[in-house]
Scaffold this motif. Sequence first.
Motif, PDB file in Angstrom:
ATOM      1  N   ARG A 225      11.477  -0.527  -0.395  1.00  0.00           N
ATOM      2  CA  ARG A 225      10.055  -0.163  -0.427  1.00  0.00           C
ATOM      3  C   ARG A 225       9.174  -1.368  -0.727  1.00  0.00           C
ATOM      4  O   ARG A 225       8.191  -1.627  -0.030  1.00  0.00           O
ATOM      5  CB  ARG A 225       9.821   0.913  -1.491  1.00  0.00           C
ATOM      6  N   GLU A 226       9.512  -2.119  -1.770  1.00  0.00           N
ATOM      7  CA  GLU A 226       8.640  -3.240  -2.150  1.00  0.00           C
ATOM      8  C   GLU A 226       8.659  -4.342  -1.091  1.00  0.00           C
ATOM      9  O   GLU A 226       7.670  -5.059  -0.921  1.00  0.00           O
ATOM     10  CB  GLU A 226       9.025  -3.798  -3.523  1.00  0.00           C
TER      11      GLU A 226
ATOM     12  N   GLU B  62       6.030  -2.953   1.175  1.00  0.00           N
ATOM     13  CA  GLU B  62       4.700  -2.808   0.588  1.00  0.00           C
ATOM     14  C   GLU B  62       4.134  -4.118   0.053  1.00  0.00           C
ATOM     15  O   GLU B  62       2.948  -4.414   0.244  1.00  0.00           O
ATOM     16  CB  GLU B  62       4.744  -1.782  -0.545  1.00  0.00           C
ATOM     17  N   LEU B  63       4.980  -4.888  -0.629  1.00  0.00           N
ATOM     18  CA  LEU B  63       4.471  -6.070  -1.332  1.00  0.00           C
ATOM     19  C   LEU B  63       4.783  -7.377  -0.628  1.00  0.00           C
ATOM     20  O   LEU B  63       3.950  -8.265  -0.560  1.00  0.00           O
ATOM     21  CB  LEU B  63       5.067  -6.129  -2.747  1.00  0.00           C
TER      22      LEU B  63
ATOM     23  N   PRO C 108       6.503  -5.798  -9.934  1.00  0.00           N
ATOM     24  CA  PRO C 108       6.897  -6.633  -8.789  1.00  0.00           C
ATOM     25  C   PRO C 108       5.747  -7.116  -7.907  1.00  0.00           C
ATOM     26  O   PRO C 108       5.983  -7.887  -6.980  1.00  0.00           O
ATOM     27  CB  PRO C 108       7.845  -5.725  -7.991  1.00  0.00           C
ATOM     28  N   ASP C 109       4.519  -6.709  -8.170  1.00  0.00           N
ATOM     29  CA  ASP C 109       3.416  -7.170  -7.315  1.00  0.00           C
ATOM     30  C   ASP C 109       2.915  -8.553  -7.699  1.00  0.00           C
ATOM     31  O   ASP C 109       2.033  -9.087  -7.042  1.00  0.00           O
ATOM     32  CB  ASP C 109       2.257  -6.162  -7.329  1.00  0.00           C
TER      33      ASP C 109
END
Lengths: 415, 515
Positions: free
Chosen positions: B213-214, B217-218, B400-401
Amino acid sequence: MGDNDQRSACHECDDYRISRRTLLRGVIGIGATTALFGTTLVQTAYAAAPVGNVLVVVSLRGAADGLSLVVPHGDAAYYKARPNIAIPATKLLARNGFFGLHPNLAPLMPLWKAGRMAAVHATGLPAPNRSHFAAMEELEDADPGSAARIGWLNRLVGRDSSTNVLRGMGMGMSTPITALYGPRATVTTASVDDMSLAGAQDNPRRTTAMRTTWGAAPGEIGRGGRAALAAVNAFAPVRASAAQPANGAKYADDDLGRALAASARTIRAGVGVEVIAVDHDGGWDMHTGLGTLEWGAMLRASQSLSQNLAAFYTDLGSRGDKVTLVTISEFGRRVKENANYGLDHGHGNVMFVLGGGVKGGYYGKWTRLAATDDADVPVTTDYRSVLAEVVTKRLGASTATVFPGFKPVTVGAVR
Amino acid sequence: MSEARAAAPSPAAALPATLHHTARTLGKPAAAVKAAVYQPISILAPEDLHLVNRFTGGWTPALGRQIAAAGGAAGWFAQQLSASAPDTFYQATAAWWTSNTASTSTLLARDRKKTEPIWEAVANYERWCLARRIHSERQVLETMTAFWENHLHVPAEADAAQYFRASYGKTIRALALTSFERLLQVAVTHPAMGCYLDNAQSTKKAPNENLGRELLELHTVGRESGYTENDVKNSARILTGYRVDVWNTWNVRYDPTAHWTGTVKVLDFEHPNTAADGQAAARAYLSYLANHPSTAQRIARKLAIRFVSDAPSSELVDRLAEVYLANGTAIQPVLLELVDSAEFRAAAGAKVRTPDEDVVATYRALGANLRRPSAATPAANQILWQTTALGMRPFGWPRPDGRPDQAAAWVSVSRMLASFQIHQDMAGGWWPTAGVTYVQPAARLPIPTIAFGDFVDHLSRSILGRPATWVLTKAACDAIGCAPTTTITAAHDVIRWKMPRLLTVFLDTPTHMTR
């Protein structure tokens, strides 16, 4: 919600009715597919003009698993979906026919038994959002129709002409949270001791020179500099107050404990703080190793949370009757455990409401859980309904100002 | 930028006569009474200072001399981007801390024996990063390393990832000026990232969604690309197999028995993914993501926010994204396009320094030199606690961002006051005291006898890289109780004991706290 409503054949309602006779007291017009849990009795009129009341918002970052904190032991799907990490019903505290609290919430039991703690289950954003960051933005901006990046706490403290620089604070953090962002000046500080100007104690020239430097400095940095100089003055009574928690309160030696101790000290000093935001980065994002009652991340996180919240109210003493604390996460976690004793991102969650004005007990409409891979706790109460109840009844704010365009439903957890 | 920072001309009535006189004469080099003696040191043209402020730890007179030697800022920037540029400081300081060159098994052994708990090993990596940002001759490389380490963020305190954290950072540094595709391929499959976002324990039976996911997304396309929850699942499936035997043998290996096989589709990426060894599929997937237009937008915007302004125009972002895609995700062409833009040139001073940038810039501004740590509490170690005091150690952001990069995050009351405190500590040489060389107050006098106003100008040039403004001169007069005409010698209080008070006037400014 359609699918979830379908699944809800209301077995849980039956379970619940058996053990909880108060269920339907004062509750009118419940649909056949959902049940309302709570100790809702007769709605009492509340004082018209609350004075000196305080709201503390504790954000459980990373997203707590509400099903571990407030366990729906009456929903068989919970045990089916969590063969390894489910908490046995016999271990739960404050157990009724459907819900019970995680054993590590024991420090909060005096508050619970005194009717000063409510748990509102199945709350959350109106639509699922499995992104931490997007969910936090949406949750804390709380104004879906607007592109302006203004947080709901900023709208709350900016609702009238009050100019007290300490009215809205972020405590125990260096970076303001989204909920505080906006045009109304707020103060975010890591600690009480940080609220002083280095070099100014023995040298009055220092403050003069700083005013020269920052008086007309442009941009965000200029605003920050001026706000810092102003806040140091206003905060002086807090720094002068005793650092020792009152009434023998014992906070955990962690960030949440320090932030709440600083919050209690600030409230006691009477500098006009009305809203305090506190973060609990307590390792809630438990994709792996959430664990059981013997080991794991949930034990640690729940212990920190309960010990610190209990210490906060011990510390505040009778002043706690004016202080309402709400916990919130950006989302809940999946119903079904994954292969690593953990839980991926989900939707519905529990919110705790403690202290001043709270009518204790379990609240929220419950829709029967599914045990499938993707199943979430279906959200039946928009989180803003819970917050709206607190800010209108305790702070005298209007929902239209704080949550533009939102029509709250009555939860009944706050008087 | 100095024009923007200076206050608008005040009514003369508000200005002491002596100050007014100096304020005017300061604008005329080699004029006025003391000009025959006081020779202002050379500084960069404003546009070159701007470039330096964005792509280094901050101005120093020595940097000014390097730029002159390179024939100007453009030539210096090109040298800095070159892979063959000398990297002496990095090589010489790698061994300042044992942990930064140690293998995972050594880190484990030292952790178990308590000779160096793992948190300390990671702390040492952060210290090394800070020391490099202060003293490395590869300033642009260090700046870009910090950028990518924040974009592909693995926090310092991320449990199992700590055993791989220094290795991760060094890997990113080695690729920081190459291409995003190369960075992504290595970072996403690195055990540090795998441990942090749970891919190291993901299985084919139950793929863990966290990294999958990250990554979308990120790290790459972002939510605006419109991926679905099903895409997230497939993203996680593709990444299964990169295992670490955490808390046990700590073996890092690709495990085909843990890899989910079967056709996968994420956005427009499709792969049959039939092989048990899914590394080729993962490589193809990461390549697809790196080259995706949404990733180009995301990286372009992030670079523009880092190096241009908090709210870069969509035109600039679009242009950078085009350059990124046209050059196969290569980083250097994007940077050159960025610094060549009018929007960049117009943005001097528009960025607030983050806490770690403030500490690094303060060492550089004061000419404080770190030495190899040997004392009990050497500056090269204390520097990490200095950034902590300001609210953010280099890799301290807990999510994590990566830490935020816009002003509103870094102008809180807490941060401002903590910066003022650190500035004072260092201006006085009071903390840290060991393992660091400060400039002695008398050595700051350019000539034995100087007017206070000229001395302020000299310090402003040394510390801030620009002439003193009216506001700065007035603040210095307020702080010390001197007039601009006051004669300063080594016997004056300013040199004997008031130097810390004077230096904070330069450090506690919007100029020093922005870049």
